[in-house]
Write a protein that holds these residues in place. Structure first.
Motif, PDB file in Angstrom:
ATOM      1  N   ALA A  10       0.832  -1.201   0.000  1.00 10.39           N
ATOM      2  CA  ALA A  10       0.000   0.000   0.000  1.00 10.39           C
ATOM      3  C   ALA A  10       0.869   1.255   0.000  1.00 10.39           C
ATOM      4  CB  ALA A  10      -0.920  -0.001   1.221  1.00 10.39           C
ATOM      5  N   HIS A  11       1.963   1.209   0.734  1.00  7.53           N
ATOM      6  CA  HIS A  11       2.905   2.331   0.782  1.00  7.53           C
ATOM      7  C   HIS A  11       3.510   2.564  -0.596  1.00  7.53           C
ATOM      8  CE1 HIS A  11       6.912   4.153   2.038  1.00  7.53           C
ATOM      9  NE2 HIS A  11       6.026   4.992   2.530  1.00  7.53           N
ATOM     10  N   ALA A  15       3.390   5.887  -4.044  1.00 10.33           N
ATOM     11  CA  ALA A  15       4.722   6.457  -4.202  1.00 10.33           C
ATOM     12  C   ALA A  15       4.719   7.820  -4.875  1.00 10.33           C
ATOM     13  CB  ALA A  15       5.610   5.489  -4.994  1.00 10.33           C
ATOM     14  N   ASP A  16       3.724   8.104  -5.713  1.00  9.66           N
ATOM     15  CA  ASP A  16       3.655   9.413  -6.354  1.00  9.66           C
ATOM     16  C   ASP A  16       3.204  10.503  -5.377  1.00  9.66           C
ATOM     17  OD1 ASP A  16       4.539   8.830  -8.947  1.00  9.66           O
ATOM     18  OD2 ASP A  16       2.618   7.922  -9.430  1.00  9.66           O
ATOM     19  N   ALA A  21       1.900   8.842   1.599  1.00  2.00           N
ATOM     20  CA  ALA A  21       2.280   7.444   1.800  1.00  2.00           C
ATOM     21  C   ALA A  21       2.972   7.260   3.148  1.00  2.00           C
ATOM     22  CB  ALA A  21       3.200   6.990   0.673  1.00  2.00           C
ATOM     23  N   ASP A  22       3.906   8.157   3.474  1.00  2.00           N
ATOM     24  CA  ASP A  22       4.622   8.061   4.738  1.00  2.00           C
ATOM     25  C   ASP A  22       3.687   8.288   5.931  1.00  2.00           C
ATOM     26  OD1 ASP A  22       6.940   7.563   3.375  1.00  2.00           O
ATOM     27  OD2 ASP A  22       7.836   9.532   3.691  1.00  2.00           O
ATOM     28  N   LYS A  23       2.739   9.202   5.769  1.00  2.00           N
ATOM     29  CA  LYS A  23       1.777   9.458   6.847  1.00  2.00           C
ATOM     30  C   LYS A  23       0.933   8.217   7.105  1.00  2.00           C
ATOM     31  CE  LYS A  23      -1.811  12.689   8.369  1.00  2.00           C
ATOM     32  NZ  LYS A  23      -2.595  13.898   8.027  1.00  2.00           N
ATOM     33  N   LEU A  53      10.606   4.787   4.923  1.00  2.00           N
ATOM     34  CA  LEU A  53       9.751   5.852   4.419  1.00  2.00           C
ATOM     35  C   LEU A  53      10.399   6.488   3.193  1.00  2.00           C
ATOM     36  CD1 LEU A  53       8.725   7.569   7.781  1.00  2.00           C
ATOM     37  CD2 LEU A  53       7.543   5.748   6.547  1.00  2.00           C
ATOM     38  N   PHE A  54       9.579   7.122   2.370  1.00  2.00           N
ATOM     39  CA  PHE A  54      10.113   7.765   1.180  1.00  2.00           C
ATOM     40  C   PHE A  54      10.956   8.977   1.558  1.00  2.00           C
ATOM     41  CE2 PHE A  54       6.220   5.906  -0.959  1.00  2.00           C
ATOM     42  CZ  PHE A  54       6.945   4.932  -1.624  1.00  2.00           C
ATOM     43  N   GLY A  55      10.434   9.779   2.472  1.00  2.00           N
ATOM     44  CA  GLY A  55      11.168  10.980   2.855  1.00  2.00           C
ATOM     45  C   GLY A  55      11.016  12.066   1.803  1.00  2.00           C
TER      46      GLY A  55
END
Length: 226
Positions: A10-11, A15-16, A21-23, A53-55
């Motif tokens: 799901a994360h 990704a866009d 996503a991180d939240k 996380l993407f960051g």
């Protein structure tokens, strides 16, 4: 679902929208810890713990040639998804949802999810040739049954399992990296920014970023040959 694999998938599917996503991951971590530690629910380990996380500075690396060559060993759903992403230049989630009706000879209808826009573009011959060999099992190219498509999570999960078989050097590459590779390939082929944007519908800034990477490869090759 709250399995670790489902949460990671799901994360990746968001990704866009890396901040959102991180939240999502952080919210699951917080709620799980609260339920376990404050409400004394009988829960196991937090499934969202230690998921990267993407960051803010996350970039999706274009796949290297060696990884593309390994696609022959990938599960069918991963290989088909990869060819759709590369050939259409769409985001993975849009490519995975494509129906056979979106393909009409040399033309195809693609979707820009961010702009909520569908438009018609040229369908490259390699993609046409590949799809000619894909068995039609339903309305969708990646069919679960006659009327439903394989979900993004289903493809992402299969991709992650396959990626592990390629060794640690493959870990940083994602399905989104295939879209970036599509841009690099177009730039290496000599396409103008306007031509690339006509295919991918991306911002001028994003196209320029990946064009710069492609140009460096071409110029360095020419320099060494000289």
């Amino acid at each position: 679902m709250t399995t670790r694999a489902a949460i990671r998938a799901a994360h990746d599917s968001m990704a866009d929208k890396p901040r959102q996503a991180d939240k999502h991951i952080q919210t699951i971590r917080m709620l799980w810890n609260y339920a376990k530690n404050k409400l004394d629910w009988t829960l196991g380990d937090n499934p969202a713990a230690n998921i990267d996380l993407f960051g803010k500075q996350k970039e999706f690396e274009p796949w290297p040639a060696w990884m593309i060559e390994k696609l022959d060993s990938a599960p069918d759903r991963v290989r088909v998804a990869a060819e759709l992403i590369l050939g259409t230049g769409q985001r993975p989630s849009a490519a995975i949802m494509m129906t056979w009706s979106q393909f009409n000879g040399e033309w195809m209808d693609v979707t820009d999810e961010k702009g909520d826009e569908t438009y018609t573009v040229y369908c490259p011959k390699p993609l046409r040739d590949f799809l000619a060999g894909v068995r039609k099992e339903g309305r969708f190219v990646l069919a679960k049954n006659l009327t439903e498509q394989v979900t993004y999570n289903g493809v992402a999960s299969a991709f992650q399992k396959w990626r592990k078989t390629l060794g640690p050097e493959a870990k940083k590459y994602t399905l989104h990296g295939l879209r970036k590779l599509a841009i690099v390939r177009l730039a290496e082929a000599g396409c103008t920014d306007a031509q690339i944007q006509a295919v991918t519908n991306q911002s001028a800034e994003m196209v320029a970023y990946y064009r710069k990477r492609a140009s460096r490869k071409i110029l360095s090759e020419e320099a060494h040959k000289k």
